[in-house]
Design a protein around this motif. Structure first.
Motif, mmCIF file in Angstrom:
data_model
loop_
_atom_site.group_PDB
_atom_site.id
_atom_site.type_symbol
_atom_site.label_atom_id
_atom_site.label_comp_id
_atom_site.label_asym_id
_atom_site.label_seq_id
_atom_site.Cartn_x
_atom_site.Cartn_y
_atom_site.Cartn_z
ATOM 1 N N ARG A 90 26.303 58.582 43.771
ATOM 2 C CA ARG A 90 26.517 60.201 43.009
ATOM 3 C C ARG A 90 27.261 60.342 41.832
ATOM 4 O O ARG A 90 27.281 60.315 40.670
ATOM 5 N N VAL A 91 28.225 59.680 42.620
ATOM 6 C CA VAL A 91 30.056 60.307 41.891
ATOM 7 C C VAL A 91 29.736 59.229 41.284
ATOM 8 O O VAL A 91 30.024 59.062 39.145
ATOM 9 N N VAL A 92 30.080 57.604 41.206
ATOM 10 C CA VAL A 92 29.999 56.749 40.703
ATOM 11 C C VAL A 92 28.877 56.351 39.813
ATOM 12 O O VAL A 92 29.470 56.382 38.234
ATOM 13 N N GLY A 93 27.569 57.086 39.636
ATOM 14 C CA GLY A 93 26.508 56.983 38.679
ATOM 15 C C GLY A 93 26.753 57.957 37.608
ATOM 16 O O GLY A 93 26.712 58.024 36.392
ATOM 17 N N LEU A 94 27.563 59.546 37.970
ATOM 18 C CA LEU A 94 27.830 60.412 36.426
ATOM 19 C C LEU A 94 29.070 59.357 36.472
ATOM 20 O O LEU A 94 29.228 59.522 34.683
ATOM 21 N N GLU A 95 29.983 59.148 36.784
ATOM 22 C CA GLU A 95 30.920 58.423 36.182
ATOM 23 C C GLU A 95 31.238 57.042 35.095
ATOM 24 O O GLU A 95 31.581 56.784 34.158
ATOM 25 N N VAL A 96 30.036 56.207 35.168
ATOM 26 C CA VAL A 96 29.130 55.464 34.973
ATOM 27 C C VAL A 96 28.221 55.658 33.358
ATOM 28 O O VAL A 96 28.265 54.710 32.398
ATOM 29 N N GLY A 97 27.873 57.263 33.456
ATOM 30 C CA GLY A 97 26.864 57.568 32.442
ATOM 31 C C GLY A 97 25.984 58.080 32.378
ATOM 32 O O GLY A 97 25.080 58.507 32.079
ATOM 33 N N ALA A 98 24.942 58.431 33.412
ATOM 34 C CA ALA A 98 24.241 58.981 34.324
ATOM 35 C C ALA A 98 24.436 60.107 33.681
ATOM 36 O O ALA A 98 25.226 61.379 33.822
ATOM 37 N N ASP A 99 23.197 60.666 33.037
ATOM 38 C CA ASP A 99 23.291 62.002 32.547
ATOM 39 C C ASP A 99 22.499 63.304 33.767
ATOM 40 O O ASP A 99 23.315 63.926 33.524
ATOM 41 N N ASP A 100 22.231 62.257 35.364
ATOM 42 C CA ASP A 100 21.109 62.857 35.961
ATOM 43 C C ASP A 100 21.244 62.065 36.968
ATOM 44 O O ASP A 100 21.316 61.110 36.634
ATOM 45 N N ASP A 198 31.488 69.366 44.336
ATOM 46 C CA ASP A 198 32.057 69.839 43.510
ATOM 47 C C ASP A 198 32.365 69.160 42.397
ATOM 48 O O ASP A 198 33.427 69.980 41.515
ATOM 49 N N ARG A 199 33.227 67.646 42.725
ATOM 50 C CA ARG A 199 33.221 66.545 41.686
ATOM 51 C C ARG A 199 33.073 66.643 40.468
ATOM 52 O O ARG A 199 33.355 66.079 39.738
ATOM 53 N N SER A 200 31.399 67.281 40.131
ATOM 54 C CA SER A 200 30.698 66.883 39.359
ATOM 55 C C SER A 200 31.579 67.026 38.148
ATOM 56 O O SER A 200 31.815 66.518 36.759
#
Length: 244
Positions: A90-100, A198-200
């Protein structure tokens, strides 16, 4: 019919594709489906897609790589489907640009709520901060136009922003030289990055720093305040009275 948001579901599980097709159509969406990256690209070329629901664990080209590829040339909203408990993914997904993201197994109603929330943010139908009279904001050679959602670098290059990056930059640019805690940033972005870890906020700050061409080891604009949060360490000029 053309006014209905068009959702592209990318998942190799036929049952999930079928379930989401029926459920989302029932709630007023147009739906296309793809089982892999190649089919996804064809759908994106053929249709005007408003949001992609993208499975992370696709065979062959994984969802992470496809999301990264998409972000290289598009701000199309992406919601990742991830395995339950796989925080790193999930963290990697957010890092590469996923919105949610939504963790499997998921409730279709939860996914529906997240789709609607992301579309509200990205389509501007509930964005009072981006009305027609919003001033252009200028800082350290950069210009940020909330109305057009356009960020322009000092060298004139236009930088694309995802929905999350837009919300976060708005929070910083409208509160310059002020320490903002993670909780305050969540509030200012209307819970945009709320999640079970917490890292979001930290991940989204890292992404925005890259867009602002910050040195990750010594950022000048978005500075970390140990134990406090972050500070947008620059003056911001309100350019409402001049042409852009």
């Amino acid at each position: 019919m053309d006014m209905e948001p068009h959702i592209l579901v990318v998942d190799d599980d036929r049952e999930i594709r079928s379930l989401l097709d029926r459920f989302l159509r029932k709630h007023g969406f147009r739906v296309s489906a793809a089982a892999d990256g190649q089919t996804m690209r064809r759908a994106l070329d053929e249709w005007k897609i408003d949001l992609v629901v993208l499975d992370l664990m696709l065979p062959g080209e994984g969802g992470i790589n496809l999301c990264r590829e998409l972000r290289e040339h598009s701000d199309l909203p992406v919601i990742m489907l991830t395995a339950l408990g796989e925080e790193t993914d999930r963290v990697v997904g957010l890092e590469v640009g996923a919105d949610d993201y939504v963790a499997k197994p998921f409730s279709p109603r939860e996914l529906l709520a997240r789709i609607r929330a992301v579309l509200r943010r990205t389509q501007g139908d509930s964005r009072p901060r981006a009305d027609s009279g919003q001033a252009v904001l200028r800082f350290s050679g950069w210009s940020f136009d909330p109305t057009s959602r356009q960020l322009r670098a000092p060298d004139g290059v236009v930088i694309s922003l995802s929905a999350g990056e837009y919300d976060l930059l708005m929070a910083f640019a409208t509160h310059p030289n002020r320490v903002l805690s993670r909780d305050q940033l969540l509030d200012l972005t209307r819970g945009r990055f709320a999640g079970p870890f917490d890292r979001s906020i930290d991940i989204q700050v890292s992404r925005l720093r890259r867009k602002l061409r910050e040195d990750p080891k010594n950022p000048k604009l978005i500075q970390t305040v140990r134990g406090g949060g972050y500070i947008f360490a620059t003056a911001v000029a309100n350019d409402a009275s001049t042409d852009t």
